[in-house]
Design an enzyme around this catalytic site. Structure first.
Site, PDB file in Angstrom:
ATOM      1  N   GLU A  16      58.029  41.427   0.477  1.00 14.72           N
ATOM      2  CA  GLU A  16      58.992  40.690   0.916  1.00 14.72           C
ATOM      3  C   GLU A  16      60.431  41.333   0.662  1.00 14.72           C
ATOM      4  OE1 GLU A  16      58.949  37.647   3.076  1.00 14.72           O
ATOM      5  OE2 GLU A  16      57.245  38.428   3.509  1.00 14.72           O
ATOM      6  N   ASP A  26      52.958  33.747  10.778  1.00 15.54           N
ATOM      7  CA  ASP A  26      52.635  34.161   9.030  1.00 15.54           C
ATOM      8  C   ASP A  26      53.772  33.616   8.194  1.00 15.54           C
ATOM      9  OD1 ASP A  26      51.506  35.631   6.984  1.00 15.54           O
ATOM     10  OD2 ASP A  26      53.170  36.718   7.031  1.00 15.54           O
ATOM     11  N   SER A  27      53.559  33.310   7.006  1.00 16.62           N
ATOM     12  CA  SER A  27      54.634  32.773   6.169  1.00 16.62           C
ATOM     13  C   SER A  27      55.777  33.625   5.941  1.00 16.62           C
ATOM     14  CB  SER A  27      53.987  32.925   4.681  1.00 16.62           C
ATOM     15  OG  SER A  27      53.769  34.047   4.164  1.00 16.62           O
ATOM     16  N   CYS A  39      45.371  40.124   2.998  1.00 16.03           N
ATOM     17  CA  CYS A  39      46.351  39.336   3.055  1.00 16.03           C
ATOM     18  C   CYS A  39      47.218  40.468   4.011  1.00 16.03           C
ATOM     19  CB  CYS A  39      47.292  39.425   1.798  1.00 16.03           C
ATOM     20  SG  CYS A  39      48.971  38.925   1.745  1.00 16.03           S
ATOM     21  N   THR A  40      47.783  39.679   5.036  1.00 13.84           N
ATOM     22  CA  THR A  40      48.491  40.610   5.993  1.00 13.84           C
ATOM     23  C   THR A  40      49.760  41.322   5.526  1.00 13.84           C
ATOM     24  OG1 THR A  40      49.983  38.702   6.860  1.00 13.84           O
ATOM     25  CG2 THR A  40      47.742  39.145   8.032  1.00 13.84           C
ATOM     26  N   HIS A  41      50.216  41.043   4.301  1.00 12.04           N
ATOM     27  CA  HIS A  41      51.349  41.820   3.794  1.00 12.04           C
ATOM     28  C   HIS A  41      50.749  43.215   3.033  1.00 12.04           C
ATOM     29  CE1 HIS A  41      53.679  38.173   3.975  1.00 12.04           C
ATOM     30  NE2 HIS A  41      54.660  38.616   3.325  1.00 12.04           N
ATOM     31  N   TYR A  96      53.461  31.743   0.615  1.00 15.91           N
ATOM     32  CA  TYR A  96      52.723  30.585   0.584  1.00 15.91           C
ATOM     33  C   TYR A  96      51.461  30.638  -0.488  1.00 15.91           C
ATOM     34  CZ  TYR A  96      53.978  28.682   5.023  1.00 15.91           C
ATOM     35  OH  TYR A  96      54.712  28.151   6.064  1.00 15.91           O
ATOM     36  N   CYS A 112      47.866  35.074   8.958  1.00 17.71           N
ATOM     37  CA  CYS A 112      48.142  34.874   7.621  1.00 17.71           C
ATOM     38  C   CYS A 112      46.746  34.320   6.791  1.00 17.71           C
ATOM     39  CB  CYS A 112      49.009  33.682   7.707  1.00 17.71           C
ATOM     40  SG  CYS A 112      49.431  33.297   5.805  1.00 17.71           S
ATOM     41  N   ASN A 113      46.287  35.215   6.252  1.00 21.40           N
ATOM     42  CA  ASN A 113      45.015  34.680   5.272  1.00 21.40           C
ATOM     43  C   ASN A 113      45.117  33.449   4.564  1.00 21.40           C
ATOM     44  OD1 ASN A 113      43.036  37.331   5.677  1.00 21.40           O
ATOM     45  ND2 ASN A 113      45.161  38.092   5.432  1.00 21.40           N
TER      46      ASN A 113
HETATM   47  N1  DGL Z   1      50.704  37.147   4.561  1.00 18.48           N
HETATM   48  C1  DGL Z   1      50.012  36.232   3.870  1.00 18.48           C
HETATM   49  C2  DGL Z   1      48.499  36.317   3.914  1.00 18.48           C
HETATM   50  O1  DGL Z   1      47.765  36.945   4.623  1.00 18.48           O
HETATM   51  C3  DGL Z   1      50.301  35.376   2.779  1.00 18.48           C
HETATM   52  C4  DGL Z   1      51.594  35.698   1.971  1.00 18.48           C
HETATM   53  C5  DGL Z   1      52.173  34.687   1.185  1.00 18.48           C
HETATM   54  O2  DGL Z   1      51.645  34.364  -0.068  1.00 18.48           O
HETATM   55  O3  DGL Z   1      52.797  34.077   1.589  1.00 18.48           O
HETATM   56  O4  DGL Z   1      47.740  35.667   3.000  1.00 18.48           O
END
Ligand code: DGL
Length: 285
Positions: A164, A16-17, A198-200, A48, A79-80
């Site tokens: 984050e 993941d990012s 988004c995994t966050h 990202y 990470c999506n």
């Molecule tokens: N966790 C990431 C996702 O699932 C992206 C977060 C980022 O913007 O880096 O999209």
């Protein structure tokens, strides 16, 4: 890398990012505790979400190459944004060159397969980063499975920085969560299923639930991605046999190891957790 490609036995790589992929890793470990995992967070270059296609592809490819070099036969892009922007290019342009026996999988397809079985109104909302929304990946994948499904995307640019920076519990987070939920529900009030694309975002779930209208189902990915991975490994014994089984988890980050350890401990509920810093592109010492 090529010489030992038929022998490579190693952990499942999870990329993941930043910290978001830990929400996926946690569920994988829960459902599939027998495997070893190697997690890589590109924290130094996160988020990202608002980067261009070229940049996300370049960074993601570097991460996949690093995880391959460290012996992972299978890499999950947890990470999506990376799944939306880089997965297909890596599968089509790079895998045969790097090692055609290894696999890189993403999180969008497993999520979409699940959602098709959940929505009744066939109106689905996707909360995601700018990059994922712009890619229209959810739209395309959902419509491939069910052309009648109406998909509405909503970019939530501040949500990843909130996570984050450990502001996901703060009162300030309510403002941004409420704003995006009301925007998406305003665009299509018939939405009955909302994907946290988004995994966050699972870290914001307690806030999201406060503002989502009753009856709307919230789809958080970890559980579904893990179930689909278990399924994949049953269907692909040649890959399953190449995964090392010791129940270990190692963490790599492109930022300071101490910083990662402190933060990741909270995500993983693991006080013993330790991490190592690497640079991308990765070169073995
Ligand atoms: N966790 C990431 C996702 O699932 C992206 C977060 C980022 O913007 O880096 O999209």
């Amino acid at each position: 890398m090529h010489q030992d490609k038929f022998k490579t036995i190693g952990p499942i790589g999870v990329f993941d990012s930043g910290y978001g992929g830990l929400t996926i890793l946690r569920q994988m470990q829960k459902l599939l505790p027998q495997y070893d995992y190697l997690y890589l967070g590109d924290n130094a270059r996160a988020p990202y979400g608002s980067h261009s296609f070229e940049v996300i592809y370049e960074y993601t490819l570097q991460a996949v190459e690093a995880l391959f070099q460290m012996g992972c036969p299978l890499v999950i892009l947890a990470c999506n944004t990376a799944s939306a922007k880089a997965l297909r290019s890596i599968q089509q342009n790079d895998l045969h060159r790097l090692d055609p026996t290894r696999r890189v999988l993403g999180v969008i397809r497993p999520t979409v397969e699940t959602v098709c079985g959940i929505t009744q109104s066939k109106h689905v909302g996707v909360l995601a980063t700018v990059g994922t929304v712009k890619s229209e990946s959810y739209n395309m994948e959902l419509r491939k499975l069910d052309p009648e499904i109406q998909v509405t995307g909503q970019a939530c640019p501040i949500w990843v920085p909130l996570v984050e920076n450990f502001e996901y519990d703060s009162p300030g987070a309510d403002y941004f969560v409420e704003k995006r939920i009301s925007e998406i529900m305003g665009k299509d009030p018939e939405i009955d299923t909302l994907i946290l694309g988004c995994t966050h975002y699972p870290l914001l779930l307690h806030k999201i639930e406060k503002y989502v209208p009753q009856g709307v189902k919230i789809v958080s990915q970890g559980e579904y991605v893990s179930e689909k991975l278990a399924d994949y490994l049953l269907r692909h014994p040649e890959m399953e046999q190449r995964l090392s089984k010791g129940g270990r988890v190692q963490y790599l980050t492109t930022e300071s190891a101490d910083k990662f350890r402190e933060s990741a401990r909270l995500f993983m509920n693991d006080t013993e957790l330790s991490a190592e810093r690497i640079s991308l592109p990765f070169t073995e010492k």
